[in-house]
Scaffold this motif. Structure first.
Motif, PDB file in Angstrom:
ATOM      1  N   SER A   1       0.893  -1.275   0.135  1.00 32.10           N
ATOM      2  CA  SER A   1       0.008   0.047  -0.147  1.00 32.10           C
ATOM      3  C   SER A   1       0.778   1.289  -0.082  1.00 32.10           C
ATOM      4  O   SER A   1       1.950   1.314   0.827  1.00 32.10           O
ATOM      5  CB  SER A   1      -0.769  -0.096   1.307  1.00 32.10           C
ATOM      6  OG  SER A   1      -1.642   1.415   1.389  1.00 32.10           O
ATOM      7  N   VAL A   2       0.695   2.180  -0.694  1.00 32.02           N
ATOM      8  CA  VAL A   2       1.260   3.274  -1.046  1.00 32.02           C
ATOM      9  C   VAL A   2       0.090   4.577  -0.766  1.00 32.02           C
ATOM     10  O   VAL A   2      -0.971   4.457  -1.350  1.00 32.02           O
ATOM     11  CB  VAL A   2       1.967   3.782  -2.385  1.00 32.02           C
ATOM     12  CG1 VAL A   2       2.641   5.040  -2.438  1.00 32.02           C
ATOM     13  CG2 VAL A   2       2.871   2.696  -2.529  1.00 32.02           C
ATOM     14  N   SER A   3       0.393   5.303   0.308  1.00 28.91           N
ATOM     15  CA  SER A   3      -0.691   6.184   0.876  1.00 28.91           C
ATOM     16  C   SER A   3      -0.280   7.744   0.852  1.00 28.91           C
ATOM     17  O   SER A   3       0.957   8.052   0.881  1.00 28.91           O
ATOM     18  CB  SER A   3      -1.040   5.950   2.208  1.00 28.91           C
ATOM     19  OG  SER A   3      -1.405   4.604   2.420  1.00 28.91           O
ATOM     20  N   THR A   4      -1.128   8.725   0.725  1.00 28.24           N
ATOM     21  CA  THR A   4      -0.992  10.210   0.905  1.00 28.24           C
ATOM     22  C   THR A   4      -0.685  10.039   2.664  1.00 28.24           C
ATOM     23  O   THR A   4      -0.709   9.221   3.243  1.00 28.24           O
ATOM     24  CB  THR A   4      -1.820  10.940   0.477  1.00 28.24           C
ATOM     25  OG1 THR A   4      -3.177  10.787   1.159  1.00 28.24           O
ATOM     26  CG2 THR A   4      -2.146  10.712  -0.933  1.00 28.24           C
ATOM     27  N   ASN A   5      -0.814  11.257   3.186  1.00 24.59           N
ATOM     28  CA  ASN A   5      -0.575  11.420   4.653  1.00 24.59           C
ATOM     29  C   ASN A   5      -1.777  10.872   5.389  1.00 24.59           C
ATOM     30  O   ASN A   5      -2.734  11.504   5.083  1.00 24.59           O
ATOM     31  CB  ASN A   5      -0.324  13.045   4.742  1.00 24.59           C
ATOM     32  CG  ASN A   5       0.144  12.847   6.394  1.00 24.59           C
ATOM     33  OD1 ASN A   5      -0.040  12.148   7.220  1.00 24.59           O
ATOM     34  ND2 ASN A   5       0.710  14.129   6.538  1.00 24.59           N
ATOM     35  N   PRO A   6      -1.604   9.756   6.271  1.00 26.77           N
ATOM     36  CA  PRO A   6      -2.798   9.175   6.892  1.00 26.77           C
ATOM     37  C   PRO A   6      -3.039   9.987   7.982  1.00 26.77           C
ATOM     38  O   PRO A   6      -3.783   9.644   8.909  1.00 26.77           O
ATOM     39  CB  PRO A   6      -2.525   7.770   7.228  1.00 26.77           C
ATOM     40  CG  PRO A   6      -0.795   7.726   6.889  1.00 26.77           C
ATOM     41  CD  PRO A   6      -0.343   8.902   6.004  1.00 26.77           C
ATOM     42  N   ASP A   7      -2.382  11.163   8.587  1.00 31.57           N
ATOM     43  CA  ASP A   7      -2.415  11.837   9.519  1.00 31.57           C
ATOM     44  C   ASP A   7      -3.415  12.701   9.225  1.00 31.57           C
ATOM     45  O   ASP A   7      -4.267  13.625  10.241  1.00 31.57           O
ATOM     46  CB  ASP A   7      -1.271  12.642  10.124  1.00 31.57           C
ATOM     47  CG  ASP A   7      -0.328  11.372  10.860  1.00 31.57           C
ATOM     48  OD1 ASP A   7      -0.818  10.235  11.142  1.00 31.57           O
ATOM     49  OD2 ASP A   7       0.980  11.619  10.935  1.00 31.57           O
ATOM     50  N   LEU A   8      -3.888  13.173   7.892  1.00 34.32           N
ATOM     51  CA  LEU A   8      -4.840  14.033   7.572  1.00 34.32           C
ATOM     52  C   LEU A   8      -6.268  13.551   7.794  1.00 34.32           C
ATOM     53  O   LEU A   8      -6.600  12.387   7.907  1.00 34.32           O
ATOM     54  CB  LEU A   8      -4.652  14.461   6.205  1.00 34.32           C
ATOM     55  CG  LEU A   8      -3.042  15.317   5.730  1.00 34.32           C
ATOM     56  CD1 LEU A   8      -3.027  15.367   4.381  1.00 34.32           C
ATOM     57  CD2 LEU A   8      -3.004  16.446   6.520  1.00 34.32           C
ATOM     58  N   ARG A   9      -7.269  14.631   7.699  1.00 36.20           N
ATOM     59  CA  ARG A   9      -8.747  14.177   7.999  1.00 36.20           C
ATOM     60  C   ARG A   9      -9.017  12.988   6.755  1.00 36.20           C
ATOM     61  O   ARG A   9      -9.527  12.043   6.772  1.00 36.20           O
ATOM     62  CB  ARG A   9      -9.503  15.325   8.141  1.00 36.20           C
ATOM     63  CG  ARG A   9     -10.873  15.104   8.343  1.00 36.20           C
ATOM     64  CD  ARG A   9     -11.228  14.863   9.598  1.00 36.20           C
ATOM     65  NE  ARG A   9     -12.590  14.945   9.731  1.00 36.20           N
ATOM     66  CZ  ARG A   9     -13.461  13.914  10.361  1.00 36.20           C
ATOM     67  NH1 ARG A   9     -12.940  13.050  11.043  1.00 36.20           N
ATOM     68  NH2 ARG A   9     -14.727  14.033  10.261  1.00 36.20           N
TER      69      ARG A   9
END
Length: 149
Positions: A33-41
């Protein structure tokens, strides 16, 4: 064939342009899995099946919404679509189905908040609504955007 090439180019471009804020690996399901920032809403996730390149290269596009702000564990909801661009060589349809995700990413190590344990429940239904699965995933993630305290 043309659809497959367009999709593959889009998937690679999305993962590069997101600058991979987080990567996760689910070893029991062989998913990267490659994600954008999972700390964002709101964040996005692009998942690749890694164990069967010649028979299937299933890819999932999975946007998600965090439902809490706890630094030790973030619960999220999401959904998306599953695509298999290699299917275009057989019948021309790359669309495989829909899914819904309920998950948590926990940072159990205070000294290393970037290292996370990921757990997810993910009901899936095929595009023809003839079959489905109740999937579970357990993996490890590394979040490049988290900083040590």
């Amino acid at each position: 064939m043309k659809k497959a090439l367009i999709f593959f180019t889009f998937a690679i471009g999305l993962s590069i342009s997101s600058k991979a804020q987080s990567v996760a690996y689910y070893p029991f399901r062989s998913i990267l899995s490659v994600s954008t920032n999972p700390d964002l809403r709101v964040w996005g996730d692009l998942r690749f099946q890694t164990n069967s390149f010649f028979s299937s290269l299933s890819t999932e596009i999975a946007p998600a919404i965090n439902i809490n702000q706890n630094q030790k564990g973030r619960f999220y909801l999401g959904g998306g679509i599953r695509l298999n661009y290699l299917a275009s060589f057989q019948d021309g349809d790359i669309f495989e189905g829909y899914f819904f995700n309920v998950g948590v990413r926990s940072a159990p190590f205070e000294k290393y908040p970037q290292v996370q344990v990921a757990f997810e429940l993910s009901p899936y239904v095929a595009s023809d609504f003839e079959s489905g699965l109740f999937r579970t995933r357990l993996g490890v993630a590394y979040n490049f955007s988290r900083k040590s305290n």
